[in-house]
Scaffold this motif. Structure first.
Motif, PDB file in Angstrom:
ATOM      1  N   MET A  62       0.819  -1.207   0.000  1.00  0.00           N
ATOM      2  CA  MET A  62       0.000   0.000   0.000  1.00  0.00           C
ATOM      3  C   MET A  62       0.857   1.262   0.000  1.00  0.00           C
ATOM      4  N   ASN A  63       1.928   1.272   0.774  1.00  0.00           N
ATOM      5  CA  ASN A  63       2.811   2.433   0.744  1.00  0.00           C
ATOM      6  C   ASN A  63       3.581   2.514  -0.570  1.00  0.00           C
TER       7      ASN A  63
ATOM      8  N   PHE B 137       1.232   4.044  -3.055  1.00  0.00           N
ATOM      9  CA  PHE B 137       1.134   5.480  -2.823  1.00  0.00           C
ATOM     10  C   PHE B 137       2.342   6.217  -3.402  1.00  0.00           C
TER      11      PHE B 137
ATOM     12  N   ARG C  92      -2.701   8.851  -3.159  1.00  0.00           N
ATOM     13  CA  ARG C  92      -3.659   8.461  -2.128  1.00  0.00           C
ATOM     14  C   ARG C  92      -4.828   7.677  -2.718  1.00  0.00           C
TER      15      ARG C  92
ATOM     16  N   HIS D  14      -3.765   4.116  -2.921  1.00  0.00           N
ATOM     17  CA  HIS D  14      -3.829   3.509  -1.585  1.00  0.00           C
ATOM     18  C   HIS D  14      -5.277   3.245  -1.175  1.00  0.00           C
TER      19      HIS D  14
END
Length: 466
Positions: free
Chosen positions: A96-97, A100, A226, A229
């Motif tokens: 997820m990071n 992003f 974002r 994410h």
């Protein structure tokens, strides 16, 4: 199962609101779940490949911007298991990071793809999410491409339904609609059922991100990052049975009615599987918003055609669509990011340097004394009869002569698209200094041939400096 029946009632006592459609979210979800790679027309698959090639180039190219340095430093202490790559760098993050950061990186130059009907940058939210997931769990290349195309299709169709009112109200449409594209692309790879896909769309609708006020700052590229994410979160939660409304997009107090006064839900579900918005994706030759491209194209064409030198120029008169001054009317930008929103800087630097890539929208270029001296000679005038894709440019020289051109469709538009060769040259230029040229060529080959790859993760592996 959640229901939105009460949300479809009158807004106030005695009111008689116009009827809203039902089943939009579910019809879209059903299509996504059933859509197969083998059903995609050849032209749609090809445009999906071009979308991927362009996205990988801009993600690698933006990977060492100070924005990414700051994001990497800030998030590293909080990252989970290091399953996924940051393209163009050696650091690894949880998926997820990583999604992003790669989403931010691919948008920081404002050099990414653009769906001109909505000004959505389709790949920036979708591609980083599904590529990170592909490093976590092996995904065949053909399934990856199918998910990418379905994600692009979804976000652009939803954008069509609320544009231009949604954008005019101040929302950054790449973030607000990109989350839907990411949710369905991730949901497709996760194998969501129809009901789970409905929930994923509902959870995506609950996470709109981004305002136009952020333009000119690092925050602008935060928005698609974002959205990547958030879309991943929506799909993963839906896969675990985390519920949402079944009509989150179309309900009276749902997404479309809350963030826009205009809705055309036929744009979302009309001709699914027949009309492909992804065929309208375009790829930029200039590293700034497309609203500036006609003016830049005109300046470079006149410079090259007449061999213009800066000291010959007295005045650059531009007839532009009003959106140019609304979005890019900054007369004195102070940073490279700010320069992307200045028609004065964009035209001046194009005339000085003859190109308008990422180097022309750097802090160095914005502070160049020659460019600074030319900026006051750029005189744009808003004219509602000039379409957004047009410009009329007349340059008056100090000796009294004038040179003139009118651009109907700028280079890189759907009517004048970048060739595959030009797209490759763009990627190789962006990768210069980050990837050795043989490795950059291998990265291009992996993208062009992803349909045949047993694992889409090969694309990420090819984008890490060796």
């Amino acid at each position: 199962m959640a229901s939105s029946d009460t949300d479809r009632g009158p807004i106030a006592a005695g009111a008689a609101p116009a009827a809203l459609p039902s089943g939009v979210t579910r019809e879209l979800a059903r299509y996504i779940v059933q859509a197969r790679y083998d059903d995609l027309p050849a032209a749609v698959r090809k445009e999906g490949l071009r979308t991927l090639v362009n996205w990988v180039g801009v993600a690698v190219g933006g990977s060492h911007h100070e924005t990414i340095d700051k994001a990497v430093a800030a998030l590293a202490p909080f990252s989970g298991a290091s399953h996924a790559s940051v393209l163009g760098r050696t650091e690894r993050f949880d998926i997820m990071n990583a999604a992003f950061i790669n989403g931010v990186s691919s948008h920081i130059f404002d050099f990414d793809d653009t769906h001109l009907k909505t000004i959505i940058h389709p790949a920036a939210p979708v591609a980083p999410a599904i590529l990170a997931f592909s490093e976590y769990r092996s995904v065949p290349g053909s399934e990856f491409l199918n998910a990418l195309i379905l994600g692009v299709e979804t976000e652009c169709r939803i954008g069509n339904a609320v544009y231009p009112d949604h954008y005019d109200r101040g929302w950054h449409i790449t973030g607000t609609c990109g989350v839907f594209g990411t949710a369905v692309a991730m949901g497709k790879l996760l194998g969501l059922t129809e009901q789970q896909m409905v929930w994923a769309l509902g959870l995506a609708a609950s996470q709109p991100v981004g305002f136009r006020e952020s333009f000119g700052s690092m925050n602008k590229s935060f928005n698609p990052g974002r959205a990547a994410h958030n879309g991943m979160t929506a799909a993963v939660l839906a896969a675990a049975g985390f519920t949402s409304s079944d009509e989150m997009i179309e309900a009276r107090r749902g997404w479309a009615s809350t963030i826009s006064t205009r809705q055309d839900f036929r744009e979302i579900t009309g001709e699914l599987g027949q009309r492909y918005e992804s065929l309208l994706n375009t790829y930029k030759p200039f590293a700034c918003g497309v609203v500036l491209h006609p003016a830049i194209d005109a300046a470079i064409q006149l410079r090259n055609r007449f061999g213009l030198k800066v000291d010959q120029i007295d005045r650059i008169a531009l007839q532009v669509n009003p959106l140019v001054l609304e979005l890019t009317g900054k007369k004195t930008p102070n940073t490279g990011l700010d320069g992307k929103f200045s028609v004065y800087h964009a035209v001046a630097v194009a005339l000085v340097e003859g190109v308008a890539g990422e180097k022309q929208f750097s802090d160095r270029a914005v502070c160049d004394p020659v460019v600074l001296a030319l900026r006051p000679k750029v005189v744009p005038t808003a004219d509602r009869s000039v379409k957004a894709e047009q410009v009329d440019c007349r340059i008056t020289l100090i000796d009294g002569r004038t040179v003139h051109t009118r651009i109907e469709h700028a280079t890189g538009s759907a009517e004048s698209p970048l060739s595959d060769g030009a797209l490759e040259a763009k990627v190789l230029g962006l990768a210069e200094g980050i990837l050795a040229q043989p490795q950059a060529r291998r990265l291009l080959d992996a993208c062009w041939n992803i349909e045949k790859l047993p694992s889409a993760a090969a694309v990420a592996e090819a984008a890490i400096p060796r």
